[in-house]
Design a protein around this motif. Structure first.
Motif, PDB file in Angstrom:
ATOM      1  N   PHE A   1      -3.231  11.862  -2.308  1.00 14.33           N
ATOM      2  CA  PHE A   1      -1.919  11.277  -2.577  1.00 14.33           C
ATOM      3  C   PHE A   1      -0.784  12.252  -2.295  1.00 14.33           C
ATOM      4  CE2 PHE A   1      -4.853   8.758  -5.056  1.00 14.33           C
ATOM      5  CZ  PHE A   1      -4.373   7.464  -4.921  1.00 14.33           C
ATOM      6  N   VAL A   2      -1.087  13.532  -2.194  1.00 15.73           N
ATOM      7  CA  VAL A   2      -0.061  14.562  -2.007  1.00 15.73           C
ATOM      8  C   VAL A   2       0.171  14.748  -0.512  1.00 15.73           C
ATOM      9  CG1 VAL A   2       0.652  16.923  -2.513  1.00 15.73           C
ATOM     10  CG2 VAL A   2      -0.786  15.675  -4.149  1.00 15.73           C
ATOM     11  N   THR A   3       1.220  14.109   0.002  1.00 15.66           N
ATOM     12  CA  THR A   3       1.528  14.217   1.425  1.00 15.66           C
ATOM     13  C   THR A   3       2.142  15.566   1.758  1.00 15.66           C
ATOM     14  OG1 THR A   3       1.965  11.838   1.438  1.00 15.66           O
ATOM     15  CG2 THR A   3       2.711  13.101   3.352  1.00 15.66           C
ATOM     16  N   GLU A   4       3.009  16.064   0.868  1.00 15.48           N
ATOM     17  CA  GLU A   4       3.688  17.328   1.122  1.00 15.48           C
ATOM     18  C   GLU A   4       4.105  17.963  -0.202  1.00 15.48           C
ATOM     19  OE1 GLU A   4       7.278  16.621   3.294  1.00 15.48           O
ATOM     20  OE2 GLU A   4       8.157  15.343   1.738  1.00 15.48           O
ATOM     21  N   GLU A   5       4.178  19.286  -0.199  1.00 15.11           N
ATOM     22  CA  GLU A   5       4.724  20.031  -1.319  1.00 15.11           C
ATOM     23  C   GLU A   5       6.094  20.549  -0.913  1.00 15.11           C
ATOM     24  OE1 GLU A   5       2.033  23.043  -2.638  1.00 15.11           O
ATOM     25  OE2 GLU A   5       0.457  21.619  -3.180  1.00 15.11           O
TER      26      GLU A   5
ATOM     27  N   VAL B   1       5.664   8.965   3.490  1.00 15.28           N
ATOM     28  CA  VAL B   1       4.831   9.741   2.572  1.00 15.28           C
ATOM     29  C   VAL B   1       4.204   8.839   1.510  1.00 15.28           C
ATOM     30  CG1 VAL B   1       6.178  11.881   2.850  1.00 15.28           C
ATOM     31  CG2 VAL B   1       6.819  10.237   1.074  1.00 15.28           C
ATOM     32  N   LEU B   2       3.044   9.266   1.004  1.00 17.85           N
ATOM     33  CA  LEU B   2       2.554   8.677  -0.236  1.00 17.85           C
ATOM     34  C   LEU B   2       3.282   9.329  -1.404  1.00 17.85           C
ATOM     35  CD1 LEU B   2      -1.332   8.236   0.122  1.00 17.85           C
ATOM     36  CD2 LEU B   2       0.412   6.454  -0.113  1.00 17.85           C
ATOM     37  N   ARG B   3       3.251  10.651  -1.448  1.00 21.58           N
ATOM     38  CA  ARG B   3       4.001  11.382  -2.455  1.00 21.58           C
ATOM     39  C   ARG B   3       4.441  12.749  -1.904  1.00 21.58           C
ATOM     40  NH1 ARG B   3       4.894   7.522  -4.992  1.00 21.58           N
ATOM     41  NH2 ARG B   3       4.731   7.171  -7.244  1.00 21.58           N
ATOM     42  N   SER B   4       5.739  13.005  -2.044  1.00 25.62           N
ATOM     43  CA  SER B   4       6.233  14.380  -1.971  1.00 25.62           C
ATOM     44  C   SER B   4       6.143  14.938  -3.384  1.00 25.62           C
ATOM     45  CB  SER B   4       7.695  14.397  -1.509  1.00 25.62           C
ATOM     46  OG  SER B   4       7.855  13.760  -0.273  1.00 25.62           O
ATOM     47  N   VAL B   5       5.747  16.192  -3.503  1.00 21.54           N
ATOM     48  CA  VAL B   5       5.599  16.791  -4.828  1.00 21.54           C
ATOM     49  C   VAL B   5       6.378  18.105  -4.874  1.00 21.54           C
ATOM     50  CG1 VAL B   5       3.987  17.676  -6.565  1.00 21.54           C
ATOM     51  CG2 VAL B   5       3.320  15.737  -5.122  1.00 21.54           C
ATOM     52  N   VAL B   6       7.291  18.189  -5.847  1.00 26.30           N
ATOM     53  CA  VAL B   6       7.992  19.433  -6.086  1.00 26.30           C
ATOM     54  C   VAL B   6       7.035  20.408  -6.760  1.00 26.30           C
ATOM     55  CG1 VAL B   6       9.864  20.547  -7.358  1.00 26.30           C
ATOM     56  CG2 VAL B   6      10.241  18.313  -6.274  1.00 26.30           C
ATOM     57  N   VAL B   7       6.886  21.588  -6.187  1.00 29.43           N
ATOM     58  CA  VAL B   7       6.024  22.615  -6.762  1.00 29.43           C
ATOM     59  C   VAL B   7       6.891  23.810  -7.099  1.00 29.43           C
ATOM     60  CG1 VAL B   7       4.092  24.172  -6.339  1.00 29.43           C
ATOM     61  CG2 VAL B   7       3.982  21.816  -5.530  1.00 29.43           C
ATOM     62  N   PHE B   8       6.778  24.271  -8.353  1.00 28.85           N
ATOM     63  CA  PHE B   8       7.557  25.396  -8.828  1.00 28.85           C
ATOM     64  C   PHE B   8       6.738  26.661  -8.663  1.00 28.85           C
ATOM     65  CE2 PHE B   8       9.153  21.661 -10.881  1.00 28.85           C
ATOM     66  CZ  PHE B   8      10.508  21.860 -11.001  1.00 28.85           C
ATOM     67  N   SER B   9       7.309  27.670  -8.025  1.00 27.00           N
ATOM     68  CA  SER B   9       6.599  28.927  -7.810  1.00 27.00           C
ATOM     69  C   SER B   9       6.573  29.730  -9.103  1.00 27.00           C
ATOM     70  CB  SER B   9       7.275  29.733  -6.713  1.00 27.00           C
ATOM     71  OG  SER B   9       8.611  30.000  -7.016  1.00 27.00           O
TER      72      SER B   9
ATOM     73  N   CYS C   1       0.818  -1.217   0.000  1.00 24.76           N
ATOM     74  CA  CYS C   1       0.000   0.000   0.000  1.00 24.76           C
ATOM     75  C   CYS C   1       0.847   1.261   0.000  1.00 24.76           C
ATOM     76  CB  CYS C   1      -0.969  -0.012   1.185  1.00 24.76           C
ATOM     77  SG  CYS C   1      -2.178  -1.351   1.080  1.00 24.76           S
ATOM     78  N   GLY C   2       1.864   1.275  -0.855  1.00 25.54           N
ATOM     79  CA  GLY C   2       2.527   2.518  -1.182  1.00 25.54           C
ATOM     80  C   GLY C   2       1.678   3.297  -2.155  1.00 25.54           C
ATOM     81  N   GLY C   3       2.287   4.240  -2.877  1.00 21.95           N
ATOM     82  CA  GLY C   3       1.518   5.079  -3.778  1.00 21.95           C
ATOM     83  C   GLY C   3       0.769   4.308  -4.841  1.00 21.95           C
ATOM     84  N   VAL C   4       1.429   3.320  -5.460  1.00 25.35           N
ATOM     85  CA  VAL C   4       0.785   2.547  -6.524  1.00 25.35           C
ATOM     86  C   VAL C   4      -0.324   1.662  -5.957  1.00 25.35           C
ATOM     87  CG1 VAL C   4       1.148   0.762  -8.277  1.00 25.35           C
ATOM     88  CG2 VAL C   4       2.812   2.605  -8.022  1.00 25.35           C
ATOM     89  N   GLY C   5      -0.048   1.010  -4.839  1.00 22.64           N
ATOM     90  CA  GLY C   5      -1.055   0.129  -4.250  1.00 22.64           C
ATOM     91  C   GLY C   5      -2.294   0.874  -3.794  1.00 22.64           C
ATOM     92  N   VAL C   6      -2.096   2.021  -3.158  1.00 25.10           N
ATOM     93  CA  VAL C   6      -3.245   2.813  -2.716  1.00 25.10           C
ATOM     94  C   VAL C   6      -4.021   3.337  -3.926  1.00 25.10           C
ATOM     95  CG1 VAL C   6      -3.917   4.909  -1.491  1.00 25.10           C
ATOM     96  CG2 VAL C   6      -2.251   3.372  -0.483  1.00 25.10           C
ATOM     97  N   ALA C   7      -3.318   3.646  -5.002  1.00 24.57           N
ATOM     98  CA  ALA C   7      -4.016   4.050  -6.223  1.00 24.57           C
ATOM     99  C   ALA C   7      -4.840   2.902  -6.792  1.00 24.57           C
ATOM    100  CB  ALA C   7      -3.011   4.543  -7.262  1.00 24.57           C
ATOM    101  N   ALA C   8      -4.335   1.677  -6.684  1.00 25.63           N
ATOM    102  CA  ALA C   8      -5.115   0.518  -7.123  1.00 25.63           C
ATOM    103  C   ALA C   8      -6.370   0.357  -6.276  1.00 25.63           C
ATOM    104  CB  ALA C   8      -4.261  -0.747  -7.060  1.00 25.63           C
ATOM    105  N   ILE C   9      -6.275   0.664  -4.999  1.00 23.79           N
ATOM    106  CA  ILE C   9      -7.449   0.636  -4.115  1.00 23.79           C
ATOM    107  C   ILE C   9      -8.443   1.712  -4.536  1.00 23.79           C
ATOM    108  CG2 ILE C   9      -8.170   1.174  -1.753  1.00 23.79           C
ATOM    109  CD1 ILE C   9      -5.552  -0.346  -0.902  1.00 23.79           C
TER     110      ILE C   9
END
Length: 362
Positions: A332-336, A354-362, A187-195
């Motif tokens: 799915f976005v745990t943190e930016e 985390v499920l996903r850390s996401v790089v966000v560009f300002s 149940c990482g990111g891919v597994g939770v997405a399958a759920i």
């Protein structure tokens, strides 16, 4: 030529570094994309660790959304100003899979022809032909899929890899539908997405299996009806007990190890389906299972490539469902994070924080 910052892996196992890179103007069939957000996927860590190939240095990042800034000659599918999700399956339209009407299995997908480089001219290998831990990236135009421009980039960019792989493993590969029972191992990111995909498709019983209570809680939030901590109980027996003693109609292995694949094999019902979406390493081999068991249990054993998705069909549909509140991509976005925080995000990923850390560009 565009001079931008990007995250580069220069050697096996070494921490990534923030480098100035050169991105060419788009040539024929190419698009220049200003990246707005890019997820930190386990595949990027595989690249850094040399688990994909040894074509260092790598420009990492591939789960991305952004805005097309310029296109090259002959490009008609996207135009400057389009909001797009990037994909690593730009179908060719000419290979044997495409010609038989199955472009989701395209065997000859396209990437940009020109190379992005370091300042000294060293060519970069973009992760999955994308390289989106950068302020701008150069891709084949077919790697750009237009979606609703009002959607949140940090959320919909995740369709570029892990979330699409999981949702597609359930819906496209596993053919999960109304009333079916599903078990997802890992149940990482891919597994939770399958759920989440199984819930979206109307499955009646959705069993999440993992050894981490935090991941099982995330699985419940995304649609799991039952959870199994396989460090405390036998996963096969637990899945059978939750499905009337028979096993699940579809079992998805989102780990990709011989042990978990064997669990999936025996946790399915007669004539059930096993879907392997977790990526094994080259040294792994099938577990020792009597050939008679393959025959007598019937059903199907499938591998899921990128969730067997067709980006032009699946991305806009899933983004629309997200915008309607029917698919919670925000979960799915745990943190930016900022571009210079990717190495720290790898460490949090390694520890399952985390499920996903996401790089966000300002």
């Amino acid at each position: 030529m565009h001079e931008v910052k990007g995250v580069v892996a220069k050697a096996v196992g070494e921490p990534v570094s923030l480098e100035t890179i050169l991105v060419p103007d788009p040539g024929p069939g190419e698009a220049l994309v200003k990246v707005e957000a890019c997820g930190v996927c386990h595949t990027d860590l595989h690249y850094r660790e040399g688990g994909i190939n040894d074509e260092f240095p790598f420009l990492l990042g591939h789960e991305a959304a952004g805005v097309v800034e310029a296109v090259g000659e002959g490009v008609t599918t996207v135009a400057p100003g389009d909001f797009v999700v990037l994909n690593w399956r730009a179908v060719c339209g000419e290979c044997r899979a495409c010609e038989r009407g199955e472009p989701q299995y395209c065997f000859n997908t396209h990437n940009a022809t020109q190379q992005m480089t370091l300042l000294d001219g060293t060519p970069l290998s973009p992760a999955l032909g994308i390289g989106a831990f950068a302020e701008k990236t150069l891709v084949a135009a077919g790697q750009c899929t237009k979606v609703d421009p009002e959607a949140r980039p940090a959320a919909v960019g995740l369709l570029g890899c892990g979330v699409m792989a999981g949702i597609g493993a359930a819906i496209n590969t596993g053919n999960v539908g109304r009333g079916k029972s599903v078990a997802v191992i890992g149940c990482g990111g891919v597994g939770v997405a399958a759920i989440a995909g199984s819930a979206l498709a109307g499955a009646s019983t959705i069993i999440a299996v993992d050894i981490d209570p935090k991941k099982l809680e995330a699985a419940k939030r995304l649609g799991a009806t039952h959870t199994v901590n396989s460090s405390e109980t036998d996963a096969v027996e637990a899945i059978q007990a939750l499905t009337g003693g028979f096993g699940a109609d579809v079992v998805i292995d989102a780990v990709g190890r011989p042990e978990t694949w064997k669990q999936a094999f025996y946790a399915r019902d007669l004539a059930g389906t096993v879907v392997l979406v977790g990526v094994p390493t080259p040294d792994m081999e099938l577990p020792d299972i009597p050939l008679l068991d393959f025959f007598s249990r019937g059903g199907a054993l499938k591998s899921s490539w990128y969730g067997d998705c067709l980006p032009s069909r699946d991305f806009p549909m899933l983004v629309d469902l997200y915008q309607q509140g029917r698919l919670d991509l925000d979960a799915f976005v745990t943190e930016e994070i900022a571009l210079d925080e990717v190495e720290a995000a790898f460490e949090r990923m390694h520890h399952g924080d985390v499920l996903r850390s996401v790089v966000v560009f300002s």
